[in-house]
Design an enzyme around this catalytic site. Structure first.
Site, PDB file in Angstrom:
ATOM      1  N   CYS A  74       0.836  -1.198   0.000  1.00  0.00           N
ATOM      2  CA  CYS A  74       0.000   0.000   0.000  1.00  0.00           C
ATOM      3  C   CYS A  74       0.878   1.259   0.000  1.00  0.00           C
ATOM      4  O   CYS A  74       1.469   1.592  -1.014  1.00  0.00           O
ATOM      5  CB  CYS A  74      -0.977  -0.028   1.170  1.00  0.00           C
ATOM      6  SG  CYS A  74      -2.335   1.164   0.969  1.00  0.00           S
ATOM      7  N   HIS A 109      -3.645  -5.118   0.402  1.00  0.00           N
ATOM      8  CA  HIS A 109      -3.157  -5.501   1.727  1.00  0.00           C
ATOM      9  C   HIS A 109      -3.128  -7.029   1.855  1.00  0.00           C
ATOM     10  O   HIS A 109      -4.082  -7.645   2.337  1.00  0.00           O
ATOM     11  CB  HIS A 109      -4.045  -4.894   2.823  1.00  0.00           C
ATOM     12  CG  HIS A 109      -3.788  -3.452   3.057  1.00  0.00           C
ATOM     13  ND1 HIS A 109      -2.919  -2.998   4.021  1.00  0.00           N
ATOM     14  CD2 HIS A 109      -4.265  -2.348   2.420  1.00  0.00           C
ATOM     15  CE1 HIS A 109      -2.881  -1.667   3.987  1.00  0.00           C
ATOM     16  NE2 HIS A 109      -3.688  -1.258   3.023  1.00  0.00           N
ATOM     17  N   GLU A 142      -1.394  -8.737   3.945  1.00  0.00           N
ATOM     18  CA  GLU A 142      -1.087  -9.183   5.308  1.00  0.00           C
ATOM     19  C   GLU A 142      -2.318  -9.669   6.070  1.00  0.00           C
ATOM     20  O   GLU A 142      -2.203 -10.486   6.993  1.00  0.00           O
ATOM     21  CB  GLU A 142      -0.401  -8.051   6.088  1.00  0.00           C
ATOM     22  CG  GLU A 142      -1.307  -6.931   6.590  1.00  0.00           C
ATOM     23  CD  GLU A 142      -1.688  -5.920   5.527  1.00  0.00           C
ATOM     24  OE1 GLU A 142      -2.461  -4.987   5.848  1.00  0.00           O
ATOM     25  OE2 GLU A 142      -1.231  -6.048   4.372  1.00  0.00           O
TER      26      GLU A 142
END
Length: 251
Positions: free
Chosen positions: A108, A212, A214
């Site tokens: 990001c 994202h 994660e």
């Protein structure tokens, strides 16, 4: 077998009038559990000395609500908040890490920092097209939201076993405007937003993604390969360091 030691850049947040080094635990969990790395947090307080950067086996720059200040890329005024210390840390550490052969992963804001570090620019999207739906529970905000087209022959294309499309989440208000000279667009959204980029010719893994990965790193079929590839690259750096210092290697 030594586990790779990777640096994870923090942002600065002020609570009760006191600055704090901040990073979401999801990044740490993904790096520890999926990439199989040990994580050291880097406070975003300014440039990192090269001798300190060289102690690590990888560098990760995650997302944050703050934006890269437009004076860093001669851009038009844009909305904040801004984080000058994180800007300085990222924009100096990124080219130094790539030159030193450290694996690099930008997520990001981290993708945007890679682009700016190499001379590219950013733009404010100005719409809700790539923003999360704040009416949803947090876990649902990070579910896949749109498709991306993957560039053939690139790093991401290889990581995803030749897939030409993938679905990713979307939680950002800025994006690449002019791609930096020498960088490669690895994926684009249907509206043309650059969703992934790489540093061709880098001696190690060097990838940025606008989404994202994660949040669902252990289970998402697009996210997991990104962290596994970064971890494998960091492990190879451990091997090289061991060979240089002891003549041995990973068994």
């Amino acid at each position: 077998m030594n586990r790779p030691l990777v640096a994870l850049a923090c942002a600065t947040e002020t609570w009760d009038g006191v600055p704090h080094a901040a990073v979401r635990h999801a990044y740490i969990a993904a790096l520890e559990q999926v990439a199989d790395c040990t994580v050291v947090l880097l406070p975003g307080t300014g440039a990192l000395p090269p001798e300190v950067l060289g102690r690590f086996d990888g560098l990760v720059l995650g997302g944050h609500e703050s934006n890269v200040a437009p004076d860093r890329y001669a851009g038009a005024p844009c909305r904040g908040p801004f984080d000058p210390g994180r800007d300085t840390l990222a924009l100096t550490a990124i080219p130094a890490a790539v030159t030193a052969g450290l694996p690099l992963l930008g997520i990001c804001r981290g993708l945007q920092e890679i682009n700016v570090a190499y001379g590219g620019t950013l733009r404010d999207l100005g719409t809700a097209a790539h923003r999360e739906d704040l009416s949803l529970p947090r876990d649902e905000q990070y579910l896949p939201a749109h498709e991306v087209r993957i560039s053939p022959g690139g790093t991401l294309h290889r990581l995803l076993d030749g897939a030409d499309r993938a679905r990713v989440n979307s939680l950002h208000g800025q994006a690449v405007d002019r791609l930096a000279p020498g960088l490669r667009a690895e994926a684009t959204a249907p509206d043309g937003v650059v969703e992934a980029l790489s540093v061709p010719g880098a001696p190690a893994f060097a990838l940025g993604v606008q989404w994202h990965p994660e949040w669902y790193a252990a289970t998402d079929p697009v996210s997991r390969p990104v962290f596994e590839a970064f971890g494998a690259a960091a492990a190879r750096r451990v091997d090289r360091r061991e060979l240089m210092t002891t003549g041995g290697g990973r068994r």
